[in-house]
Design a protein around this motif. Structure first.
Motif, PDB file in Angstrom:
ATOM      1  N   UNK A 182       0.816  -1.211   0.000  1.00 46.03           N
ATOM      2  CA  UNK A 182       0.000   0.000   0.000  1.00 46.03           C
ATOM      3  C   UNK A 182       0.849   1.260   0.000  1.00 46.03           C
ATOM      4  N   UNK A 183       1.870   1.297   0.859  1.00 49.82           N
ATOM      5  CA  UNK A 183       2.590   2.549   1.058  1.00 49.82           C
ATOM      6  C   UNK A 183       3.561   2.893  -0.063  1.00 49.82           C
ATOM      7  N   UNK A 184       3.559   2.102  -1.122  1.00 52.96           N
ATOM      8  CA  UNK A 184       4.354   2.452  -2.303  1.00 52.96           C
ATOM      9  C   UNK A 184       3.475   2.744  -3.515  1.00 52.96           C
ATOM     10  N   UNK A 185       2.157   2.692  -3.355  1.00 51.63           N
ATOM     11  CA  UNK A 185       1.248   2.827  -4.491  1.00 51.63           C
ATOM     12  C   UNK A 185       1.465   4.112  -5.283  1.00 51.63           C
ATOM     13  N   UNK A 186       1.618   5.231  -4.579  1.00 54.64           N
ATOM     14  CA  UNK A 186       1.707   6.512  -5.269  1.00 54.64           C
ATOM     15  C   UNK A 186       3.097   7.088  -5.345  1.00 54.64           C
ATOM     16  N   UNK A 187       4.110   6.272  -4.992  1.00 57.10           N
ATOM     17  CA  UNK A 187       5.485   6.765  -4.929  1.00 57.10           C
ATOM     18  C   UNK A 187       6.192   6.482  -6.252  1.00 57.10           C
ATOM     19  N   UNK A 188       6.554   7.526  -6.958  1.00 57.56           N
ATOM     20  CA  UNK A 188       7.176   7.360  -8.271  1.00 57.56           C
ATOM     21  C   UNK A 188       8.485   6.580  -8.195  1.00 57.56           C
ATOM     22  N   UNK A 189       9.235   6.776  -7.116  1.00 63.22           N
ATOM     23  CA  UNK A 189      10.529   6.106  -6.987  1.00 63.22           C
ATOM     24  C   UNK A 189      10.384   4.598  -6.847  1.00 63.22           C
ATOM     25  N   UNK A 235       2.738  21.011  -4.334  1.00 65.86           N
ATOM     26  CA  UNK A 235       3.104  20.492  -5.652  1.00 65.86           C
ATOM     27  C   UNK A 235       4.379  19.656  -5.613  1.00 65.86           C
ATOM     28  N   UNK A 236       5.368  20.093  -4.834  1.00 64.70           N
ATOM     29  CA  UNK A 236       6.646  19.379  -4.831  1.00 64.70           C
ATOM     30  C   UNK A 236       6.558  17.996  -4.195  1.00 64.70           C
ATOM     31  N   UNK A 237       5.432  17.692  -3.541  1.00 72.07           N
ATOM     32  CA  UNK A 237       5.256  16.369  -2.946  1.00 72.07           C
ATOM     33  C   UNK A 237       4.588  15.374  -3.899  1.00 72.07           C
ATOM     34  N   UNK A 238       4.252  15.819  -5.111  1.00 76.68           N
ATOM     35  CA  UNK A 238       3.669  14.902  -6.099  1.00 76.68           C
ATOM     36  C   UNK A 238       4.655  13.770  -6.381  1.00 76.68           C
TER      37      UNK A 238
END
Length: 521
Positions: free
Chosen positions: A401-408, A438-441
């Motif tokens: 779950x905690x990597x779903x939205x993380x681009x890295x 924005x920088x947290x996208x």
């Protein structure tokens, strides 16, 4: 009303302030006794170096093995006490001066804690090459000047009021040893740190299960370890944690809201329960860049299709209240009401979808494998059907779950549609808004929400010292979030804790544990 600059000195707080008994001032061997304590944490601490810290799991661990200049008090009101600092004072809008207590030691022969360690700690966070995820916590800090072996000055480009509440006593304020970090090659990469300063030290890590800590015999502070061994036990699901406590495998855990009535009327033998107002915020977010959700009318339809009251009644068993945003009641910036009523409006949702020319909408909601969140998702599935929306549910274990939205961590963010999420919070509103700029996208901002006014308000509110003005700014920031259609605010929840009554828990006012304060009854 302007807030007075905080001043703390050792004479004012010599007794360690409320929450620490006089017995805690005795030498370690006279006070601590044989014993073991098992505290459950809902998210696994998996960052070995404080510069990489990402959440409360690390805060619980670091609070036991490291020290800060000041640290949160245990108790019912938000306050802080001196830790490494002999004194600390805001001397102007842009400077904070500190003096360390002398004779405070690192373990394992690394010597005395000095102002060089303090400066090094914050300079690492500011260093772009370190890519620290807690950089927002230090706000406008520009540098730390060392003025003596035990003294220094924090310098800010602009005033940053939240520094006292979200940096100094929390993750960013975890002081590390300059010599030890340099010996380790610039970053701690092992579960057993080369040196610690807190009442406990790491014995071993059992990944996916627990951190095993033991008393730090080199500790020189005034809150010595009460237990020979302290285990921080990772159990993501509250129902499983309740079973573990009833089996005697835990001494302290947060329990699910659905269990409160049962546990109050028929508690396990030898246990007690405490209830705390929570600062957590739970919301449903929409990925604004997903093709299905790029039209604001579709996102707004989803907002209206979600019945928050029904979710709280079923998933929180009516013990929580609907939230009006990401800032909890009692804090600067809390809104009196949300723009969309908590009960929603299925008919309005249908109208918005019709305006957008969308029929037979199907969307996928991603949730943690936790009974509260899966129940909430099922309620959403039923109530959104009234608006003609088919909601599919994907359940994830914590690591997924905690990597779903993380681009890295890959490209899964591209397929992300909706998420039900919960973030922890500290007693300053900037800690809520910081993750949606924005920088947290691609890092914490999974909705990929970007708004110039929101970014400006977050930045300016952090430097504003007038509380009334800050209140207006944070309220407006939450209006912007809701107006974007990307957020449906659900609840702040409650924090019900269950523990054996031979233990006196040390907790923050929101009920989250502070391991270093736990004592025997």
């Amino acid at each position: 009303m302007h807030r007075a600059f905080p001043v703390l000195n050792r004479r004012q707080l010599l007794a360690g302030a409320a929450g620490v008994s006089a017995a805690a001032m005795l030498p370690v061997k006279a006070w601590a006794q044989e014993g073991r304590l098992n505290i459950r944490v809902y998210t696994e601490p998996d960052d070995f170096d404080p510069v990489d810290a990402s959440g409360f799991g690390e805060a619980l661990l670091y609070g036991a093995i490291y020290r800060n200049l000041i640290q949160y008090e245990s108790g019912d009101e938000w306050s802080y006490r001196l830790d490494l600092a002999e004194s600390i004072e805001q001397t102007s809008d842009t400077t904070i001066e500190f003096t360390l207590k002398e004779g405070q030691m690192w373990s394992d022969g690394y010597g005395e804690i000095t102002a060089e360690d303090v400066a090094f700690t914050f300079e690492r966070i500011l260093d772009p090459e370190m890519n620290s995820r807690i950089l927002p916590d230090v706000g406008t800090l520009s540098r730390v000047e060392v003025t003596g072996r035990y003294s220094g000055v924090f310098h800010f480009d602009e005033a940053f009021a939240p520094f006292w509440w979200i940096a100094l006593p929390y993750l960013a304020g975890t002081i590390v040893c300059k010599a030890a970090i340099e010996d380790a090659g610039g970053r701690i990469t092992t579960e057993v740190p080369p040196t610690v300063s807190g009442p406990y030290r790491v014995r071993e890590l059992r990944p996916g299960e627990r951190w095993v800590l033991e008393r730090n015999e080199d500790y020189t502070g005034d809150i010595p370890a009460e237990y020979e061994r302290l285990d921080i036990v990772y159990i993501g699901d509250e129902a499983s944690a309740e079973i573990a406590l009833e089996a005697g495998d835990l001494d302290f855990t947060e329990v699910s809201p659905g269990s409160v009535t049962r546990l109050q009327s028929n508690p396990p033998a030898g246990t007690a329960m405490s209830m705390h107002p929570s600062l957590f915020y739970v919301w449903v977010g929409m990925n604004m860049e997903h093709p299905k959700l790029q039209d604001i009318r579709v996102r707004q339809a989803l907002q209206y299709a979600i019945n928050v009251n029904a979710i709280i009644e079923a998933a929180w068993y009516g013990v929580a209240e609907p939230s009006t945003g990401i800032i909890a009641p009692g804090l600067i910036g809390n809104r009196p009401e949300s723009l969309i009523p908590p009960q929603g409006d299925p008919q309005r949702a249908r109208e918005l979808l019709a305006e957008a020319g969308v029929e037979n909408l199907q969307v996928t909601l991603n949730v943690l494998n936790d009974v509260t969140f899966t129940t909430a998702a099922q309620v959403m599935q039923a109530t959104m059907a009234q608006a003609g929306i088919q909601l599919n549910i994907e359940v994830h274990e914590s690591g997924s779950f905690w990597t779903l939205g993380v681009e890295a961590d890959g490209d899964r963010w591209r397929d992300l549609e909706m998420i039900m999420n919960r973030f922890s919070m500290l007693p300053d509103p900037s800690y809520a808004t910081a993750w949606f700029v924005t920088e947290q996208i691609g890092d914490w901002n999974w909705e990929r929400f970007s708004d110039e006014e929101f970014d400006r308000l977050h930045r300016e509110a952090g430097t504003e010292t007038d509380d009334a003005r800050r209140d207006e700014m944070y309220r407006r920031a939450q209006d912007i979030m809701e107006e974007s259609g990307a957020y449906r605010f659900i609840t702040h929840g409650v924090t019900p804790n269950l523990f054996y009554n031979n233990t006196v828990p040390g907790t923050r006012p929101d009920g989250l544990p502070l391991a270093q304060y736990f004592r025997r009854a």
